[in-house]
Design a protein around this motif. Structure first.
Motif, mmCIF file in Angstrom:
data_model
loop_
_atom_site.group_PDB
_atom_site.id
_atom_site.type_symbol
_atom_site.label_atom_id
_atom_site.label_comp_id
_atom_site.label_asym_id
_atom_site.label_seq_id
_atom_site.Cartn_x
_atom_site.Cartn_y
_atom_site.Cartn_z
ATOM 1 N N GLY A 418 0.827 -1.211 0.000
ATOM 2 C CA GLY A 418 0.000 0.000 0.000
ATOM 3 C C GLY A 418 0.858 1.255 0.000
ATOM 4 O O GLY A 418 2.051 1.220 0.295
ATOM 5 N N PHE A 419 0.253 2.382 -0.328
ATOM 6 C CA PHE A 419 0.984 3.649 -0.396
ATOM 7 C C PHE A 419 0.590 4.581 0.747
ATOM 8 O O PHE A 419 1.438 5.174 1.414
ATOM 9 N N PHE A 420 -0.727 4.711 0.968
ATOM 10 C CA PHE A 420 -1.198 5.732 1.917
ATOM 11 C C PHE A 420 -2.103 5.133 2.986
ATOM 12 O O PHE A 420 -2.893 4.231 2.705
ATOM 13 N N MET A 421 -2.015 5.711 4.197
ATOM 14 C CA MET A 421 -2.834 5.252 5.320
ATOM 15 C C MET A 421 -3.421 6.471 6.005
ATOM 16 O O MET A 421 -2.771 7.513 6.088
ATOM 17 N N ARG A 422 -4.642 6.358 6.505
ATOM 18 C CA ARG A 422 -5.277 7.496 7.160
ATOM 19 C C ARG A 422 -6.238 7.054 8.250
ATOM 20 O O ARG A 422 -6.841 5.976 8.162
ATOM 21 N N SER A 423 -6.425 7.930 9.246
ATOM 22 C CA SER A 423 -7.486 7.752 10.227
ATOM 23 C C SER A 423 -7.852 9.136 10.752
ATOM 24 O O SER A 423 -7.442 10.156 10.180
ATOM 25 N N HIS A 424 -8.618 9.164 11.835
ATOM 26 C CA HIS A 424 -9.026 10.432 12.440
ATOM 27 C C HIS A 424 -9.330 10.119 13.900
ATOM 28 O O HIS A 424 -9.790 9.010 14.219
ATOM 29 N N GLU A 425 -9.120 11.081 14.787
ATOM 30 C CA GLU A 425 -9.354 10.872 16.214
ATOM 31 C C GLU A 425 -10.788 10.401 16.478
ATOM 32 O O GLU A 425 -11.050 9.676 17.432
ATOM 33 N N GLN A 426 -11.748 10.822 15.640
ATOM 34 C CA GLN A 426 -13.170 10.544 15.891
ATOM 35 C C GLN A 426 -13.699 9.313 15.152
ATOM 36 O O GLN A 426 -14.904 9.120 15.077
ATOM 37 N N THR A 427 -12.819 8.516 14.573
ATOM 38 C CA THR A 427 -13.319 7.324 13.869
ATOM 39 C C THR A 427 -12.641 6.070 14.430
ATOM 40 O O THR A 427 -11.461 6.122 14.794
ATOM 41 N N PRO A 428 -13.392 4.961 14.510
ATOM 42 C CA PRO A 428 -12.776 3.737 15.048
ATOM 43 C C PRO A 428 -11.885 3.013 14.039
ATOM 44 O O PRO A 428 -11.237 2.035 14.384
ATOM 45 N N TYR A 429 -11.883 3.489 12.799
ATOM 46 C CA TYR A 429 -11.168 2.744 11.759
ATOM 47 C C TYR A 429 -9.948 3.483 11.194
ATOM 48 O O TYR A 429 -9.894 4.702 11.192
ATOM 49 N N ALA A 430 -9.006 2.678 10.706
ATOM 50 C CA ALA A 430 -7.879 3.207 9.913
ATOM 51 C C ALA A 430 -8.035 2.625 8.509
ATOM 52 O O ALA A 430 -8.369 1.446 8.367
ATOM 53 N N TRP A 431 -7.817 3.450 7.510
ATOM 54 C CA TRP A 431 -7.977 3.012 6.113
ATOM 55 C C TRP A 431 -6.605 2.943 5.439
ATOM 56 O O TRP A 431 -5.789 3.845 5.598
ATOM 57 N N VAL A 445 -10.292 -1.563 5.505
ATOM 58 C CA VAL A 445 -10.704 -0.784 6.674
ATOM 59 C C VAL A 445 -10.312 -1.611 7.903
ATOM 60 O O VAL A 445 -10.747 -2.757 8.063
ATOM 61 N N ILE A 446 -9.446 -1.032 8.741
ATOM 62 C CA ILE A 446 -8.888 -1.757 9.892
ATOM 63 C C ILE A 446 -9.505 -1.213 11.184
ATOM 64 O O ILE A 446 -9.543 0.009 11.378
ATOM 65 N N ASP A 456 -13.411 -4.633 3.169
ATOM 66 C CA ASP A 456 -12.699 -4.162 1.980
ATOM 67 C C ASP A 456 -13.648 -3.271 1.202
ATOM 68 O O ASP A 456 -14.813 -3.628 1.002
ATOM 69 N N ILE A 457 -13.141 -2.128 0.759
ATOM 70 C CA ILE A 457 -13.972 -1.189 0.004
ATOM 71 C C ILE A 457 -13.408 -1.076 -1.396
ATOM 72 O O ILE A 457 -12.186 -0.976 -1.569
ATOM 73 N N ILE A 490 -17.021 9.722 -1.696
ATOM 74 C CA ILE A 490 -17.162 10.087 -0.282
ATOM 75 C C ILE A 490 -17.955 8.995 0.436
ATOM 76 O O ILE A 490 -19.037 8.592 -0.008
ATOM 77 N N TYR A 491 -17.370 8.509 1.556
ATOM 78 C CA TYR A 491 -18.004 7.452 2.347
ATOM 79 C C TYR A 491 -18.392 7.979 3.715
ATOM 80 O O TYR A 491 -17.662 8.790 4.303
ATOM 81 N N ASP A 492 -19.522 7.483 4.228
ATOM 82 C CA ASP A 492 -19.862 7.688 5.621
ATOM 83 C C ASP A 492 -18.854 6.844 6.410
ATOM 84 O O ASP A 492 -18.768 5.622 6.203
ATOM 85 N N ALA A 493 -18.088 7.478 7.304
ATOM 86 C CA ALA A 493 -16.988 6.774 7.968
ATOM 87 C C ALA A 493 -17.480 5.795 9.032
ATOM 88 O O ALA A 493 -16.691 5.005 9.555
ATOM 89 N N THR A 494 -18.781 5.809 9.370
ATOM 90 C CA THR A 494 -19.309 4.863 10.358
ATOM 91 C C THR A 494 -19.987 3.681 9.662
ATOM 92 O O THR A 494 -19.664 2.525 9.935
ATOM 93 N N THR A 495 -20.905 4.007 8.722
ATOM 94 C CA THR A 495 -21.618 2.904 8.049
ATOM 95 C C THR A 495 -20.780 2.314 6.917
ATOM 96 O O THR A 495 -21.069 1.235 6.418
ATOM 97 N N LEU A 496 -19.764 3.046 6.503
ATOM 98 C CA LEU A 496 -18.886 2.664 5.393
ATOM 99 C C LEU A 496 -19.636 2.578 4.054
ATOM 100 O O LEU A 496 -19.223 1.869 3.133
ATOM 101 N N GLU A 497 -20.744 3.299 3.959
ATOM 102 C CA GLU A 497 -21.525 3.348 2.723
ATOM 103 C C GLU A 497 -21.139 4.595 1.922
ATOM 104 O O GLU A 497 -20.861 5.642 2.509
#
Ligand code: DHE
Length: 525
Positions: A418-431, A445-446, A456-457, A490-497
């Motif tokens: 992989g090349f890039f990884m991201r998360s945010h303080e307010q989300t339970p997941y790392a992408w 989605v980890i 997997d998205i 653009i995805y909803d970061a909770t429902t992953l939709e």
């Protein structure tokens, strides 16, 4: 006509040691390319034509561009005038090394300095209703454009042509009002996000790696491969303040791999590609002097004199055991984690003690620059994808490292490097994306609690889907479909939709103003 004939004669004389083919290619270059790309291939209104600057362009594609030109640019094709052999000679010529390190001083920089709008002409407030701290700068490398996106409505506010081949993250002023962008060709550009217009531009190098902005908002620094230098610009109008030659005490010079801002230290930290050194350069007005030795007078027994390097931006050199290719800081900017150039592992250096404090189990080219930090079982951990893996078999790794003990907590198996990884303080997941291999279209989605892949998205099957950035509140994740006929999904970061899709031209990175200026642990700095 007279002029080109003279140039031709000059080339013949100057290149007396060169082969007939080289002379022929040079003459073709002078006749057909030099007016836009510069007499020495260093660039002009067209980009520099040097192997370092052409890394992202395959020779086959270069042949096509020279033959047919580039649509919607001033680049016209010469396919009707030159034979295939002559075009191939031009391709080979522009991919041949320059053979020397070109000079690029303040005079050359100031010649390129462009003022679009002056700072004193700007309005005080944003000229739109959107939250100015929830804007995104989206770089579209497909047609060299940038989109400024409203991060609440996901609607573009402004789209403009950028310099050729932007690379690296957008950098913001500390208040988030101004965005600075750098191109591989050395152009640094400043834009006003309140009035959505360009302000200043300057060419700070011939081949630039990246830029950083100081925490006091006064300085922008550019790290260059060509020439071997760091260039400090006044952030106000991008005029050059200081050129720091990347040299050692023996007079040898090095390419500069990258430079970052270290907010609590009020300094810039740079890694040297060809020296076993990291440099810290302070912009703190109270910075202690950096001693570089004794004056010659002292050695001759005449007069004692300690020589200091001039502040600000005097170089504090930290000797390291292996050249660093890529690096990352602990959350306090006390320690720096580096990946060695050989890809055999990693190391941690304490910036105050100037000593190695740990070795890291990080084989396989970790992409530390895209690492993220989060809490795992009550301790801060750092997660990074690896650029090396088994592409054919679709196997890659994300390493998770405890930032207190520097031990590997887990190696998460992925479906490819992989090349890039991201998360945010307010989300339970790392992408994390799977940039290479048969599963290049997947993002994992980890779950940050279990360190397991939970989903997997795949925004667009068969295409590279990569690079994620979150909105200011962490509620939405924006993903790039990395294609000329691409999109920002653009995805909803909770429902992953999926919630929205905007067509874009090979969008690469996207950078949220708030997450960047607050140095969010889930994004790159
Ligand atoms: Fe990058 C960031 C170096 C190839 C897209 N890349 C960076 C940074 C460095 C770097 C030092 C940090 C800059 C910053 O934000 O301050 N990149 C390198 C390389 O050494 C490498 C492997 C080889 C090279 O050609 O230079 C490399 N990079 C690429 C690509 O091939 C990518 C995928 C496409 C491109 O546009 O060139 C690419 N690099 C990016 C992006 C970022 C980046 C999108 C910003 C990431 C972020 O989220 O901050």
């Amino acid at each position: 006509m007279m002029k080109s004939a003279l140039v031709f004669v000059f080339v013949l004389i100057a290149a007396s040691a060169a082969s007939a083919e080289e002379i022929h290619a040079k003459a073709l270059y002078y006749a057909h390319c030099a007016a836009c790309h510069g007499a020495n291939r260093l660039g002009g209104i067209g980009p520099a034509l040097l192997p370092q600057n052409l890394k992202k362009l395959r020779k086959k594609k270069a042949f096509q561009v020279i033959s047919e030109g580039r649509p919607a640019t001033q680049m016209e094709g010469v396919g009707d005038t030159l034979s295939k052999t002559q075009i191939q000679a031009l391709v080979d010529y522009v991919y041949s090394p320059l053979g020397y390190v070109p000079h690029w001083g303040k005079k050359e920089m100031m010649k390129s300095w462009t003022v679009h709008t002056e700072m004193h002409e700007l309005p005080e407030k944003p000229q739109f209703d959107a939250d100015p701290l929830n804007l995104f700068t989206v770089v579209e490398t497909g047609d060299h454009h940038v989109t400024i996106l409203d991060g609440d409505k996901f609607e573009p506010l402004w789209r403009f042509r950028s310099r050729f081949a932007l690379h690296g993250g957008a950098k913001y002023s500390p208040d988030g009002r101004f965005v600075y962008l750098a191109s591989r060709d050395g152009w640094v550009s400043k834009y006003d996000l309140y009035s959505l217009q360009p302000l200043y531009e300057i060419r700070a190098g011939i081949n630039t790696r990246n830029i950083a902005v100081s925490s006091d908002g006064k300085w922008v620094i550019a790290a260059n491969y060509l020439p071997h230098s760091l260039v400090v610009l006044n952030a106000h109008d991008l005029t050059p303040f200081k050129i720091i030659k990347a040299d050692n005490r023996k007079g040898e010079t090095s390419r500069v791999a990258a430079v970052y801002n270290a907010p609590p230290r009020r300094s810039f930290i740079a890694a040297l590609a060809d020296f076993k050194e990291i440099w810290e350069m302070s912009y703190d007005p109270e910075a202690a002097p950096v001693y570089v030795g004794f004056s010659h007078n002292f050695r001759k027994g005449q007069e004692e004199g300690i020589v200091e390097e001039e502040q600000p931006f005097a170089r504090r050199r930290i000797k390291i055991e292996e050249n660093m290719r890529d690096f990352y800081f602990d959350p306090y900017y006390a320690e720096v984690m580096g990946a060695s150039r050989g890809g055999k592992g990693g190391m941690v250096y304490n910036l105050d003690a100037r000593k190695k404090v740990a070795e890291l189990d990080l084989e396989g080219m970790p992409h530390l620059g895209s690492g993220i930090v989060f809490d795992y079982e009550g301790r801060p951990v750092m997660a990074t994808p690896h650029l090396k893996g088994d592409m054919k078999k679709g196997k890659g790794t994300v390493s998770v490292i405890d930032m207190e003990t520097w031990k590997t907590v887990k190696k998460i198996e992925t479906k490819g490097p992989g090349f890039f990884m991201r998360s945010h303080e307010q989300t339970p997941y790392a992408w994390v994306d799977v940039f290479f291999g048969p599963h290049k279209d997947i993002l994992h989605v980890i779950d940050k609690k279990t360190l397991k892949i939970v989903k997997d998205i795949n925004p667009e099957p068969g295409k590279v889907n990569a690079h994620v950035e979150f909105t200011r509140d962490g509620k939405y994740a924006l993903v790039s479909v990395w294609d000329m006929d691409g999109a920002l999904v653009i995805y909803d970061a909770t429902t992953l939709e999926e919630v929205k899709r905007l067509p874009m031209k090979k969008p690469s990175g996207k950078y949220n103003v708030h997450n960047k200026i607050t140095y969010s642990k889930g994004t790159s700095h």
